[in-house]
Write an enzyme that holds these catalytic residues in place. Structure first.
Site, PDB file in Angstrom:
ATOM      1  N   ASN A 141      -2.102  -0.014  -8.305  1.00 23.68           N
ATOM      2  CA  ASN A 141      -0.715   0.255  -7.845  1.00 23.68           C
ATOM      3  C   ASN A 141       0.104   0.096  -9.131  1.00 23.68           C
ATOM      4  O   ASN A 141       0.249  -0.904  -9.938  1.00 23.68           O
ATOM      5  CB  ASN A 141      -0.284  -0.259  -6.698  1.00 23.68           C
ATOM      6  N   ILE A 142       1.031   1.045  -9.307  1.00 28.78           N
ATOM      7  CA  ILE A 142       2.198   1.064 -10.449  1.00 28.78           C
ATOM      8  C   ILE A 142       3.488   1.192  -9.630  1.00 28.78           C
ATOM      9  O   ILE A 142       3.697   1.994  -9.213  1.00 28.78           O
ATOM     10  CB  ILE A 142       1.985   2.374 -11.314  1.00 28.78           C
ATOM     11  N   GLU A 143       4.135   0.036  -9.783  1.00 27.42           N
ATOM     12  CA  GLU A 143       5.503   0.139  -9.508  1.00 27.42           C
ATOM     13  C   GLU A 143       6.463   0.492 -10.162  1.00 27.42           C
ATOM     14  O   GLU A 143       6.475   0.515 -11.285  1.00 27.42           O
ATOM     15  CB  GLU A 143       6.000  -1.196  -8.725  1.00 27.42           C
ATOM     16  N   CYS A 160       0.383   4.390  -5.516  1.00 31.66           N
ATOM     17  CA  CYS A 160      -0.453   3.608  -4.995  1.00 31.66           C
ATOM     18  C   CYS A 160      -1.696   3.487  -5.836  1.00 31.66           C
ATOM     19  O   CYS A 160      -2.136   4.489  -6.550  1.00 31.66           O
ATOM     20  CB  CYS A 160      -0.938   3.778  -3.740  1.00 31.66           C
ATOM     21  N   GLU A 196      -4.768   4.067  -5.083  1.00 31.47           N
ATOM     22  CA  GLU A 196      -5.915   4.859  -4.557  1.00 31.47           C
ATOM     23  C   GLU A 196      -5.365   6.391  -5.285  1.00 31.47           C
ATOM     24  O   GLU A 196      -6.415   7.110  -5.698  1.00 31.47           O
ATOM     25  CB  GLU A 196      -5.873   5.218  -2.860  1.00 31.47           C
ATOM     26  N   CYS A 250      -2.358   3.938   2.569  1.00 34.20           N
ATOM     27  CA  CYS A 250      -1.141   4.512   3.341  1.00 34.20           C
ATOM     28  C   CYS A 250      -1.261   5.916   3.452  1.00 34.20           C
ATOM     29  O   CYS A 250      -2.192   6.319   3.038  1.00 34.20           O
ATOM     30  CB  CYS A 250       0.062   4.114   2.328  1.00 34.20           C
ATOM     31  N   CYS A 308      -1.728   8.307   0.719  1.00 32.63           N
ATOM     32  CA  CYS A 308      -2.860   8.345  -0.155  1.00 32.63           C
ATOM     33  C   CYS A 308      -3.998   8.942   0.997  1.00 32.63           C
ATOM     34  O   CYS A 308      -4.906   9.583   0.313  1.00 32.63           O
ATOM     35  CB  CYS A 308      -3.334   6.826  -0.164  1.00 32.63           C
TER      36      CYS A 308
HETATM   37  N1  THU Z   1      -0.263   0.001  -2.282  1.00 34.70           N
HETATM   38  C1  THU Z   1      -1.521   0.479  -2.621  1.00 34.70           C
HETATM   39  O1  THU Z   1      -1.430   0.547  -3.696  1.00 34.70           O
HETATM   40  N2  THU Z   1      -2.462   0.864  -1.921  1.00 34.70           N
HETATM   41  C2  THU Z   1      -2.296   0.843  -0.433  1.00 34.70           C
HETATM   42  O2  THU Z   1      -3.315   0.877   0.222  1.00 34.70           O
HETATM   43  C3  THU Z   1      -1.085  -0.002   0.293  1.00 34.70           C
HETATM   44  C4  THU Z   1       0.051  -0.145  -0.621  1.00 34.70           C
HETATM   45  C5  THU Z   1       0.809  -0.314  -2.794  1.00 34.70           C
HETATM   46  C6  THU Z   1       2.143   0.314  -3.083  1.00 34.70           C
HETATM   47  C7  THU Z   1       3.147  -0.689  -3.175  1.00 34.70           C
HETATM   48  O3  THU Z   1       3.138  -0.976  -4.856  1.00 34.70           O
HETATM   49  C8  THU Z   1       2.480  -2.264  -2.779  1.00 34.70           C
HETATM   50  O4  THU Z   1       1.202  -1.898  -2.481  1.00 34.70           O
HETATM   51  C9  THU Z   1       3.229  -2.484  -1.516  1.00 34.70           C
HETATM   52  O5  THU Z   1       3.412  -1.513  -0.587  1.00 34.70           O
END
Ligand code: THU
Length: 281
Positions: free
Chosen positions: A194-196, A205, A207, A238, A241
């Site tokens: 995941n890259i915020e 996310c 995935e 989520c 995804c």
């Molecule tokens: N996130 C994912 O990368 N994959 C998931 O299946 C659930 C959530 C990430 C998104 C965000 O950066 C962090 O988790 C919190 O929601």
């Protein structure tokens, strides 16, 4: 997929479990008999000469109605259940449901033409299951399958790859790091994390990063995805995804794990019932 005005084609990759090859060939024979007796269509199955337990199954349906009748046939459904117990079936093309009026469509074009769903049906048959090992002619026809790029599907530690990917997560805001590893049909593993973003909604996310990386590198068919987070309870994908994985990956096997152990295995179809996809456009 349509190959003539009426006829339709389904294609599947079938990976038969070790030691179950004889059962598989017997099942194909039973399918063959049913297919001919009920006039559902015809079929061919090829063995991958570089990989003896992999088969490429092509099913030419007489027409859409014959395909539908075949799917509804309880005898066929019983055989299908048996098949799923001894083989992993990956649907590449499913022309059995409905389809464009004519012309040959490739899987890649499915989205543009709202092609029939390639994920939900079954499709397999055989006529030629390939030469036996000893009969292989040196220097000719070494293999019928596509070039394998890396490891073989199913033989890769996907969860370990997802754990490694997680290390690269950029989760400065949530501190919730996720790793994903997607397996393409040729065995290639494509990882993502995941890259915020300071503008939270732009976060992507793990995935989706994995899937978009894979697509941008030319992969178009996938078998499994592993998702790892540092949580005791399972961390499933989520909703966004799930949609993306479904559209590009179909009914993937979804392996959930934390840093030390697996936390569940699912089929994407069960995680995304009644999906919206290109068939509905
Ligand atoms: N996130 C994912 O990368 N994959 C998931 O299946 C659930 C959530 C990430 C998104 C965000 O950066 C962090 O988790 C919190 O929601």
């Amino acid at each position: 997929m349509a190959i003539s005005e009426r006829e339709r084609l389904s294609v599947a990759l079938v990976d038969v479990a070790e030691g179950r090859e004889a059962e598989f060939v017997a099942l194909l024979g039973e399918f063959e008999v049913l297919l001919a007796r009920q006039k559902y269509g015809r079929s061919e199955t090829f063995r991958d000469e570089g990989r003896p337990r992999r088969f490429y199954a092509l099913w030419y349906w007489t027409d859409a109605a014959a395909a539908a009748a075949c799917h509804a046939d309880p005898a066929v459904q019983a055989l299908t259940r048996k098949l799923y117990r001894i083989a992993r079936v990956i649907h590449v093309v499913n022309g059995a449901r409905s389809g464009p009026p004519d012309g040959l469509l490739l899987v890649d074009e499915r989205r543009g033409r709202a092609e029939a769903d390639r994920r939900t049906g079954f499709d397999r048959r055989r006529r030629d299951v390939g030469r036996a090992e000893g009969e292989r002619r040196a220097g000719r026809d070494r293999r019928l399958g596509p070039t394998r790029l890396r490891d073989r599907p199913g033989e890769v530690d996907l969860v370990a790859a997802a754990r490694r990917a997680r290390e690269h997560a950029d989760a400065a805001f949530s501190h919730f790091k996720v790793g994903a590893a997607l397996e393409a049909v040729d065995g290639t593993v494509i990882a993502g994390c995941n890259i915020e973003n300071a503008s939270f909604g732009l976060t992507v996310c793990a995935e989706r990063v994995a899937m978009f990386k894979a697509l941008s590198e030319g992969h178009r068919a996938f078998t499994r995805i592993a998702i790892v987070a540092d949580t005791e309870a399972p961390t499933p994908p989520c909703g966004a995804c799930r949609q993306i994985l479904w559209e590009f990956g179909g009914n993937l096997e979804v392996l959930l794990a934390n840093l030390t152990k697996p936390t569940g295995t699912h089929r994407l179809k069960d995680l995304l019932p009644l999906p919206f996809d290109a068939r509905l456009l």
